[in-house]
Design an enzyme around this catalytic site. Structure first.
Site, short mmCIF file in Angstrom:
data_model
loop_
_atom_site.label_atom_id
_atom_site.label_comp_id
_atom_site.label_asym_id
_atom_site.label_seq_id
_atom_site.Cartn_x
_atom_site.Cartn_y
_atom_site.Cartn_z
N ASP A 76 -5.21 0.38 3.96
CA ASP A 76 -6.20 -0.45 3.25
C ASP A 76 -6.69 -1.59 4.13
OD1 ASP A 76 -7.82 -1.05 1.11
OD2 ASP A 76 -6.36 -2.38 0.17
N LEU A 77 -7.07 -1.27 5.36
CA LEU A 77 -7.56 -2.28 6.29
C LEU A 77 -9.00 -2.62 5.95
CD1 LEU A 77 -6.05 -0.75 9.54
CD2 LEU A 77 -5.31 -2.87 8.43
#
Length: 434
Positions: A76-77
């Site tokens: 979830d960058l």
């Protein structure tokens, strides 16, 4: 998340200090406090140029690289999960949906790696195609998300904006549509250079080339075509910052030459200036040499002319001396008879001279011709045309060989033409006179 953070120790990852549950059974974590803004807000507020944005991004990559070494895929960058402190240090956080990979399998599926369509845990604007399709999650997923993050960091626009919230729209944008190159996105967006020191045109030129290629390589739809690791991704950015050729571009001679020149602008400029100076010096020297050679050639021609004139003068002098000797010899009587010498007539002298010219100067054409011309002229003056003709014919032929169209040649032709006119050879005489 507590277990994952407990395994991660890196200056650019928000540290976990403690975790547990309250007396009421409410779980909690105590983490490092990051007093700052998210990555994009910080860069725009500080109006950071491309180089400083890339330097911050490399630190984020090194933090993700450390997580991958600990067999953790973040999944979830996005800009909101990277905060920048007041001191300018990025901090990676929110490992809430992170995945542990199987030990020893750098790109394989770990526990819970497959995302189910009905319960996706992802951020659509930064999700990779394999996340959307529910395929195995690997480190390549984080490479893709980092590419989308870098795209927005450089251009101010999102790489995969959606037109709607449907799953079909998500699949079309993430899995099928290729985002425009960062430089092209900057040229099309009027607000692309907001929050930056560069103008839109300058920013587009800055992104064109290496940075376009780096972002496009990180965001390939097929995981196998992306950078093999976050480390390779970060290394390529650092090579670009140092002016070195990047691994994502074909290693051609022209490309390496351009990068070399860009890295060594002053030495190359100095070498180019020195080369130009040497070329100019060589050109000027060659031109001066040609001028000098032309002057020397002129001097040589003048010397040759002088020598030729001198030789001609010497020859004329010799002819004059010979003529004088000849005239003196006309009066040199074979039999010394004073009375006979007094009574010598002009015709006898001329006849004697003609015989001596024929006998004594047979092969000396340059000396015979002037004497023959003079005696032929004398015979014409006395009206002795028959005696004059052979002398004038011989003189004209000799002068035509030695000096055609010279004054002596023309004089012989004139006298011979007049002789022909006297003897009624009018056609030939007129031609000679003309």
């Amino acid at each position: 998340e507590r277990r994952i953070l407990g395994a991660l120790q890196h200056p650019n990852i928000a540290a976990l200090y403690d975790g547990g549950a309250t007396d009421e059974g409410l779980p909690y974590v105590a983490m490092e406090h990051v007093d700052g803004d998210d990555l994009l807000t910080h860069c725009d507020r500080e109006r950071l140029p491309v180089e400083r944005r890339l330097a911050l991004f490399v630190k984020v990559c090194r933090a993700v690289e450390q997580a991958h070494r600990a067999l953790v895929v973040h999944r979830d960058l996005k800009p909101g999960n990277v905060l920048v402190t007041r001191a300018g240090e990025p901090k990676l956080l929110d490992f809430g949906i992170a995945t542990r990979r199987a030990a020893g399998d750098g790109r394989g599926e770990g526990d819970g790696a497959r995302t189910r369509t009905g319960s996706m845990l992802l951020t659509p604007d930064y999700a990779s195609p394999e996340q959307v399709r529910g395929e195995p999650i690997t480190t390549a997923t984080d490479v893709y998300a980092l590419g989308a993050l870098l795209y927005e960091l450089l251009t101010g626009a999102r790489a995969q904006p959606r037109g709607g919230d449907s799953f079909a729209d998500l699949v079309r944008v993430v899995c099928d549509r290729e985002p425009p190159m960062p430089s092209a996105a900057v040229r099309r967006a009027a607000a692309a250079a907001e929050g930056r020191p560069e103008t839109r045109a300058r920013l587009a030129r800055r992104l064109d080339g290496d940075l376009d290629t780096i972002v496009a390589t990180a965001m390939k739809k097929e995981p196998s075509r992306r950078y093999g690791s976050v480390q390779a991704f970060a290394d390529d950015i650092e090579r670009h910052l140092r002016g070195l050729p990047v691994a994502a571009r074909p290693d051609t001679l022209a490309y390496r030459t351009r990068k070399f020149v860009a890295r060594h602008r002053l030495p190359v400029a100095a070498a180019a200036a020195l080369t130009t100076l040497l070329v100019v010096f060589a050109v000027v020297t060659a031109r001066d040499n040609r001028v000098i050679e032309a002057q020397l050639a002129t001097i040589r021609r003048q010397n040759e002319t002088i020598e030729a004139e001198r030789d001609a003068a010497v020859a004329q002098s010799a002819i004059a001396d010979r003529a004088l000797d000849f005239l003196v010899s006309l009066f040199d009587m074979a039999s010394p008879d004073p009375e006979r010498a007094e009574t010598l007539r002009a015709r006898e002298l001329l006849d004697r001279g003609a015989r001596r010219v024929a006998a004594g100067l047979g092969e000396l054409h340059a000396q015979r011709a002037p004497l023959g011309l003079a005696m032929g002229n004398a015979y014409v003056s006395l009206g002795l045309y028959d005696e004059a003709r052979p002398l004038l014919v011989d003189a004209a032929a000799t002068f035509e060989t030695l000096a055609p169209d010279g004054p002596e040649h023309r004089e012989a032709q004139f006298l011979l033409g007049g002789l022909c006119m006297h003897e009624n050879e009018r056609e030939r005489g007129e031609a000679l006179l003309r």
